[in-house]
Motif scaffolding. Sequence first.
Motif, short mmCIF file in Angstrom:
data_model
loop_
_atom_site.label_atom_id
_atom_site.label_comp_id
_atom_site.label_asym_id
_atom_site.label_seq_id
_atom_site.Cartn_x
_atom_site.Cartn_y
_atom_site.Cartn_z
N ASP A 1 0.84 -1.19 0.00
CA ASP A 1 0.00 0.00 0.00
C ASP A 1 0.88 1.25 0.00
O ASP A 1 1.80 1.39 0.81
CB ASP A 1 -0.89 -0.03 1.25
N ASP A 2 0.61 2.15 -0.93
CA ASP A 2 1.39 3.39 -1.03
C ASP A 2 1.43 4.16 0.29
O ASP A 2 2.37 4.89 0.58
CB ASP A 2 0.80 4.30 -2.11
N ASP A 3 0.37 3.99 1.09
CA ASP A 3 0.27 4.77 2.32
C ASP A 3 1.30 4.35 3.36
O ASP A 3 1.60 5.12 4.28
CB ASP A 3 -1.15 4.62 2.91
N VAL A 4 1.86 3.15 3.22
CA VAL A 4 2.81 2.66 4.22
C VAL A 4 4.04 3.55 4.31
O VAL A 4 4.45 3.97 5.41
CB VAL A 4 3.23 1.21 3.92
N LEU A 5 4.64 3.86 3.16
CA LEU A 5 5.84 4.70 3.19
C LEU A 5 5.51 6.15 3.53
O LEU A 5 6.33 6.87 4.11
CB LEU A 5 6.58 4.62 1.86
N ILE A 6 4.32 6.59 3.19
CA ILE A 6 3.89 7.93 3.60
C ILE A 6 3.81 7.99 5.12
O ILE A 6 4.30 8.92 5.77
CB ILE A 6 2.53 8.30 2.97
N ALA A 7 3.20 6.94 5.70
CA ALA A 7 3.09 6.87 7.16
C ALA A 7 4.47 6.76 7.81
O ALA A 7 4.71 7.35 8.87
CB ALA A 7 2.23 5.67 7.55
N ALA A 8 5.39 6.05 7.16
CA ALA A 8 6.75 5.90 7.71
C ALA A 8 7.44 7.24 7.83
O ALA A 8 8.08 7.55 8.84
CB ALA A 8 7.56 4.95 6.84
N GLY A 9 7.33 8.06 6.79
CA GLY A 9 7.94 9.39 6.83
C GLY A 9 7.35 10.26 7.92
O GLY A 9 8.07 10.98 8.62
N LYS A 10 6.04 10.18 8.08
CA LYS A 10 5.38 10.99 9.10
C LYS A 10 5.69 10.48 10.50
O LYS A 10 5.82 11.27 11.45
CB LYS A 10 3.87 11.01 8.84
N ALA A 11 5.82 9.17 10.64
CA ALA A 11 6.17 8.60 11.94
C ALA A 11 7.58 9.02 12.35
O ALA A 11 7.84 9.29 13.53
CB ALA A 11 6.06 7.08 11.89
N GLN A 12 8.49 9.08 11.38
CA GLN A 12 9.85 9.52 11.66
C GLN A 12 9.87 10.99 12.11
O GLN A 12 10.54 11.34 13.09
CB GLN A 12 10.73 9.36 10.42
N THR A 13 9.10 11.81 11.42
CA THR A 13 9.02 13.23 11.79
C THR A 13 8.43 13.40 13.18
O THR A 13 8.92 14.21 13.98
CB THR A 13 8.17 14.00 10.77
N LEU A 14 7.39 12.63 13.48
CA LEU A 14 6.78 12.72 14.80
C LEU A 14 7.76 12.28 15.88
O LEU A 14 7.86 12.92 16.94
CB LEU A 14 5.53 11.85 14.86
N PHE A 15 8.51 11.22 15.61
CA PHE A 15 9.52 10.76 16.56
C PHE A 15 10.52 11.88 16.86
O PHE A 15 10.85 12.15 18.03
CB PHE A 15 10.25 9.54 16.00
N GLU A 16 11.03 12.52 15.82
CA GLU A 16 12.03 13.57 16.01
C GLU A 16 11.46 14.74 16.80
O GLU A 16 12.12 15.27 17.72
CB GLU A 16 12.55 14.03 14.64
N ASN A 17 10.25 15.16 16.46
CA ASN A 17 9.63 16.29 17.15
C ASN A 17 9.26 15.96 18.59
O ASN A 17 9.47 16.76 19.51
CB ASN A 17 8.39 16.76 16.39
N TYR A 18 8.73 14.76 18.81
CA TYR A 18 8.29 14.37 20.14
C TYR A 18 9.48 14.20 21.08
O TYR A 18 9.44 14.61 22.25
CB TYR A 18 7.49 13.08 20.06
N ALA A 19 10.55 13.61 20.56
CA ALA A 19 11.75 13.43 21.38
C ALA A 19 12.35 14.77 21.77
O ALA A 19 12.83 14.96 22.89
CB ALA A 19 12.78 12.58 20.64
N ALA A 20 12.31 15.74 20.83
CA ALA A 20 12.89 17.05 21.09
C ALA A 20 12.09 17.85 22.12
O ALA A 20 12.65 18.62 22.90
CB ALA A 20 12.99 17.84 19.79
N VAL A 21 10.77 17.63 22.15
CA VAL A 21 9.90 18.43 23.03
C VAL A 21 9.58 17.69 24.32
O VAL A 21 9.60 18.27 25.41
CB VAL A 21 8.59 18.79 22.29
N LYS A 22 9.29 16.40 24.22
CA LYS A 22 8.84 15.63 25.39
C LYS A 22 9.95 14.79 26.02
O LYS A 22 9.75 14.22 27.10
CB LYS A 22 7.69 14.70 24.98
#
Length: 401
Positions: free
Chosen positions: A138-159
């Motif tokens: 499913d094309d959405d898998v890699l889209i979700a992967a990119g967004k999950a990586q971004t969320l990880f980076e932002n969440y780790a930096a803030v929380k």
Amino acid sequence: MKPSIKIAFNNGVIGAVTPLDTGCFGFVASAVAVVGGFQLDTAYQLKSMKDVAELKLTDSIDNHRLFKTLTEFFDEAGQGTEVWIYGVAKTKKVSEWFTPTNGIAPVENLLNAAQGKIRGLFTVNDSSVAPVVTAGIDDDVLIAAGKAQTLFENYAAVKYAPFFTILEGYAFDGNKVNLPDLKTNNYNSVGILIGDSETRTGATASKGAAVGVLAGRLAAYPVRVNPGKVRNGSLNVQKLFVNDTPVENFDTEALYDKGYITFTTHQSRAGYFVMDDPLACAVDDDYHYLTRRRTINEAFRHSYTALLDFLLDEVPANNDGTIQAVYAKTIESAVVRRIANYMDGDLSRNVEDPKDSGVKCFVDLNQNIVTTSKMEVVVSIRPFGTNRWISVLLGFELTNQ
């Protein structure tokens, strides 16, 4: 009957395992609300299938995949292991779970509810949105992967609460050649799993993956332990498939070569095993393997906790504004002590050197703290190696008599 007091022992609350903080995970799932029980967009903490029953979650058509995942998780990790769940409407794609709306992504509600305890997120996709498959999944898998990586980076930096994400290789069409090579990405906190305990066709047709099995194995062992470690025994699952093909008859090595987490069998050993734990990034990335990501995430958390005591602290300075050595040593010792104590056993140490903790912390004494109000600290940890490839030279030995 004489007057008396009746006291019953409540059982099943503590469970049969010793939970590991590092094995506290969360499942985000496409689901349907249950009247008087489980509701969508709500975080729940579970520790056993008894808790699942109290939410009135059953093996229904609406919530079969979530129920299956939880059953397999507790079968593998043991009753008493803490896990969190969060249901999302089936009209949403997985990438939307990681997409901020009004500044917050749906999965953040789960992370926040657990107050930083969750070390890993696992997705359970049962969306009503038809998958679009153009490169094997499913094309959405890699889209979700990119967004999950971004969320990880932002969440780790803030929380200051880093986590990893495991996505399903949803709707994999069985064509290993067409699959994207995950090693060309830079998502070093995201893995994609292919392989399920149910077939693609049949009464309970599955387009997803056995994330409950993988999560359960990870939760059962410390962060240093590869989920595929053969010595720990086979997975507690009767059968695993890639689409309709049993794992033992599918070329899962080809999936692994492209960076996917998958399952395997080993000659002379009964049952199924996780093949390895690669993440969606280059092999030379320090965090290409989940064991490395989990280890560094724990060091991150403990470094933050140790250093928080020194935030806005008064720093003794020398005449030129630099940090006094005694104070720097205090900080270094605090960080090393925290990580060494809380990650005991998860770091590689020299057993012949009692002073070797597997952790180093360095504060440069030349920093001018008076002028900059900024202190740079370098923390390094030593991970364990992993026997991924063992080479043996076997032959005969003859000796002259």
